[in-house]
Design an enzyme around this catalytic site. Sequence first.
Site, PDB file in Angstrom:
ATOM      1  N   GLU A 277       0.879  -1.183   0.000  1.00 24.90           N
ATOM      2  CA  GLU A 277       0.000   0.000   0.000  1.00 24.90           C
ATOM      3  C   GLU A 277       0.912   1.227   0.000  1.00 24.90           C
ATOM      4  O   GLU A 277       1.546   1.531   1.011  1.00 24.90           O
ATOM      5  CB  GLU A 277      -0.895  -0.016   1.238  1.00 24.90           C
ATOM      6  CG  GLU A 277      -1.814  -1.225   1.329  1.00 24.90           C
ATOM      7  CD  GLU A 277      -2.876  -1.244   0.244  1.00 24.90           C
ATOM      8  OE1 GLU A 277      -3.187  -0.178  -0.316  1.00 24.90           O
ATOM      9  OE2 GLU A 277      -3.369  -2.339  -0.062  1.00 24.90           O
ATOM     10  N   CYS A 311      -2.095   9.112   2.962  1.00 26.31           N
ATOM     11  CA  CYS A 311      -1.718   8.630   1.620  1.00 26.31           C
ATOM     12  C   CYS A 311      -2.767   9.005   0.587  1.00 26.31           C
ATOM     13  O   CYS A 311      -2.453   9.224  -0.571  1.00 26.31           O
ATOM     14  CB  CYS A 311      -1.531   7.120   1.655  1.00 26.31           C
ATOM     15  SG  CYS A 311      -2.973   6.271   2.324  1.00 26.31           S
TER      16      CYS A 311
HETATM   17  P1  NAD Z   1       8.667   4.629   4.252  1.00 27.87           P
HETATM   18  O1  NAD Z   1       8.514   3.824   3.033  1.00 27.87           O
HETATM   19  O2  NAD Z   1       9.857   5.467   4.400  1.00 27.87           O
HETATM   20  O3  NAD Z   1       8.598   3.728   5.559  1.00 27.87           O
HETATM   21  C1  NAD Z   1       7.515   2.860   5.837  1.00 27.87           C
HETATM   22  C2  NAD Z   1       8.005   1.770   6.768  1.00 27.87           C
HETATM   23  O4  NAD Z   1       8.992   1.016   6.071  1.00 27.87           O
HETATM   24  C3  NAD Z   1       8.682   2.273   8.035  1.00 27.87           C
HETATM   25  O5  NAD Z   1       8.391   1.405   9.096  1.00 27.87           O
HETATM   26  C4  NAD Z   1      10.162   2.191   7.678  1.00 27.87           C
HETATM   27  O6  NAD Z   1      10.997   2.054   8.808  1.00 27.87           O
HETATM   28  C5  NAD Z   1      10.180   0.949   6.826  1.00 27.87           C
HETATM   29  N1  NAD Z   1      11.308   0.859   5.899  1.00 27.87           N
HETATM   30  C6  NAD Z   1      12.012   1.855   5.336  1.00 27.87           C
HETATM   31  N2  NAD Z   1      12.980   1.347   4.522  1.00 27.87           N
HETATM   32  C7  NAD Z   1      12.855  -0.003   4.580  1.00 27.87           C
HETATM   33  C8  NAD Z   1      13.546  -1.089   3.979  1.00 27.87           C
HETATM   34  N3  NAD Z   1      14.539  -0.882   3.142  1.00 27.87           N
HETATM   35  N4  NAD Z   1      13.138  -2.347   4.282  1.00 27.87           N
HETATM   36  C9  NAD Z   1      12.104  -2.567   5.109  1.00 27.87           C
HETATM   37  N5  NAD Z   1      11.424  -1.576   5.713  1.00 27.87           N
HETATM   38  C10 NAD Z   1      11.794  -0.314   5.449  1.00 27.87           C
HETATM   39  O7  NAD Z   1       7.332   5.515   4.334  1.00 27.87           O
HETATM   40  P2  NAD Z   1       6.972   6.605   5.433  1.00 27.87           P
HETATM   41  O8  NAD Z   1       7.675   7.868   5.098  1.00 27.87           O
HETATM   42  O9  NAD Z   1       7.144   6.029   6.782  1.00 27.87           O
HETATM   43  O10 NAD Z   1       5.413   6.755   5.219  1.00 27.87           O
HETATM   44  C11 NAD Z   1       4.852   7.658   4.365  1.00 27.87           C
HETATM   45  C12 NAD Z   1       4.523   6.984   3.053  1.00 27.87           C
HETATM   46  O11 NAD Z   1       3.577   5.940   3.287  1.00 27.87           O
HETATM   47  C13 NAD Z   1       3.859   7.909   2.069  1.00 27.87           C
HETATM   48  O12 NAD Z   1       4.396   7.657   0.797  1.00 27.87           O
HETATM   49  C14 NAD Z   1       2.384   7.504   2.116  1.00 27.87           C
HETATM   50  O13 NAD Z   1       1.676   7.820   0.958  1.00 27.87           O
HETATM   51  C15 NAD Z   1       2.514   6.041   2.347  1.00 27.87           C
HETATM   52  N6  NAD Z   1       1.281   5.486   2.925  1.00 27.87           N
HETATM   53  C16 NAD Z   1       0.498   4.707   2.119  1.00 27.87           C
HETATM   54  C17 NAD Z   1      -0.708   4.228   2.615  1.00 27.87           C
HETATM   55  C18 NAD Z   1      -1.624   3.399   1.743  1.00 27.87           C
HETATM   56  O14 NAD Z   1      -2.541   2.779   2.280  1.00 27.87           O
HETATM   57  N7  NAD Z   1      -1.438   3.360   0.438  1.00 27.87           N
HETATM   58  C19 NAD Z   1      -1.092   4.503   3.937  1.00 27.87           C
HETATM   59  C20 NAD Z   1      -0.237   5.262   4.721  1.00 27.87           C
HETATM   60  C21 NAD Z   1       0.959   5.753   4.201  1.00 27.87           C
END
Ligand code: NAD
Length: 540
Positions: A277, A311
């Site tokens: 997502e 998001c």
């Molecule tokens: P992110 O991708 O930076 O991090 C999300 C999670 O992934 C965190 O727990 C982070 O620690 C982890 N992570 C980061 N790098 C990783 C790796 N290499 N391997 C495994 N895990 C890793 O995103 P964010 O900045 O925390 O969140 C915001 C983003 O999330 C925005 O792009 C938003 O649109 C999206 N989002 C999407 C939805 C949806 O339902 N589509 C809902 C909420 C947020």
Amino acid sequence: MTATADRPTTTGTASGAGPAPAGPPRPASLTDTFLRGLVERVPGSGGATWSLTEVYTGETLVELPQSTPADIERAFAAARSAQQEWAAWPLRKRLKVFKKAHALLVEHAHTTADLIQAESGKNRRMAIEETCDPVMVISHYLKRAPRLLAPVKRGGPVPLVSTSTEIRQPKGVVGIIAPWNFPFATGLSDAIPALMAGNAVVLKPDNKTALSPLYGISLLEKAGLPKGLFQVVCGEGPDVGPPLIDRANYVMFTGSTATGRVIGERAGRNLIGCCLELGGKNPMIVLDDVDVDEWVNGALFGVFGNTGQICMHIERIYLPESRYDELKARFVAAAEGLRLAAAYDFGPDLGSLVSVDHMQRVHGHVQDALAKGARLVTGGNPRPDIGPAFFEPTILEGVTKDMAAGCTETFGPVVALHRYRTVDEAVALANDTDYGLNASVWGADLDRATKVAARIQAGNVNVNDSLATAYASKGTPSGGVKQSGVGARHGDQGLLKYTDVQNLAVLKKQVMGARPGQDYDEYVKGMLTGLKMMRRTRIR
Ligand code: NAD
């Protein structure tokens, strides 16, 4: 003109930004003992910790243990062992836990909201709304899970003498990687159907926002969830992600498109399923017959709700040329009236961004747009006088695709207004993006608005709402298309994705294939006649 803001009395000094605000009084629920108790369940045998801070002040709330690969291995082993017993419970007994959990989650919504606000900086209204999400998910699947998980008996290839039954088996241990913007909802809501289906869960929340999901898990355990079934490991994503994915039987990821790609690649190598997502660059088309009062309110939430960190929130608004000036004036005036403040009560319309780093990223998008020719209509500034990561509600015009804010997700309280001449042009502009998570169409003629909505390439499209109607419809799958995701949450697939299908086939008598000594021409003739009869009689 900019949005109004409450300025708390100031003490001390913020780093390079004048006097630092004192911040609001911390809620009484957030005692040191309570917070330390929450993080106790996070393994951290290496001794490393991460200072989890209160966003409004930057002060440390608690030291969060950081899990080593060995800790993650042990968490999976414990989860796997608890899962064996949990999966053997009758479904009715498993669901009873969630009936109780529903009541406890509602009862403790305010403590949950205190934690969500402290760790994310969002305003009270959004924090309380967030607490409702897992509760709504529980309600939906309590009704739906018995039907989804019941074996489905079908006819086999030969009528009457064969059967095939579709049986749903839990996958085992589901790894969930969650972001910071809705930490409680993404930490719990995606775990609930996985647990109901008989799985264990290992959750990796974002370091910044681990407290509210930890509290939610303690409430699930109070409701009767067996200890050990729902594990939490913490650390930086690139450290914890690989050992977690390598041990999981399925991965549920919510986060940015860039990280989603990394997760998907690793899951693919391991030949396990995943649901991704991801981000959006969500458009809103306003048709020329819009009810302006309703639209202004809806658009304010769609753009600035959760300080623009949803998001599905709206980053591009397309207004009809014929009403551009009028609609723009109403929207800008409303945005300028929003109250921005650091408070644990229901006063502020907007809270903080999640961190100073993220605020600087959002500010960077605005500065980049202005440097490349966009026009600032309102806002555009950080507000260190309110808190370290506050940023004004910001409206831009003249944003183009060569600007960061024109082509990638800004994820803050920033929106670009655009004008269109024909509806075809508006639809083409809305679709001119790599993302496809959410869209919104506003118009008084519902039939016309719905037809426009159907032409937008997005996994969710809301007519006369920005995002909540689609997201709160828990019976319908919600996911992204294009670069916004793979798979969906909610709906039947939101639970069935956490199961493997077993096709249990029974042949009551050996009738398939020629009998010993039977002439094969005769056998084939009989078989072909049988196939014809099956088609006519519709026996399957
Ligand atoms: P992110 O991708 O930076 O991090 C999300 C999670 O992934 C965190 O727990 C982070 O620690 C982890 N992570 C980061 N790098 C990783 C790796 N290499 N391997 C495994 N895990 C890793 O995103 P964010 O900045 O925390 O969140 C915001 C983003 O999330 C925005 O792009 C938003 O649109 C999206 N989002 C999407 C939805 C949806 O339902 N589509 C809902 C909420 C947020």
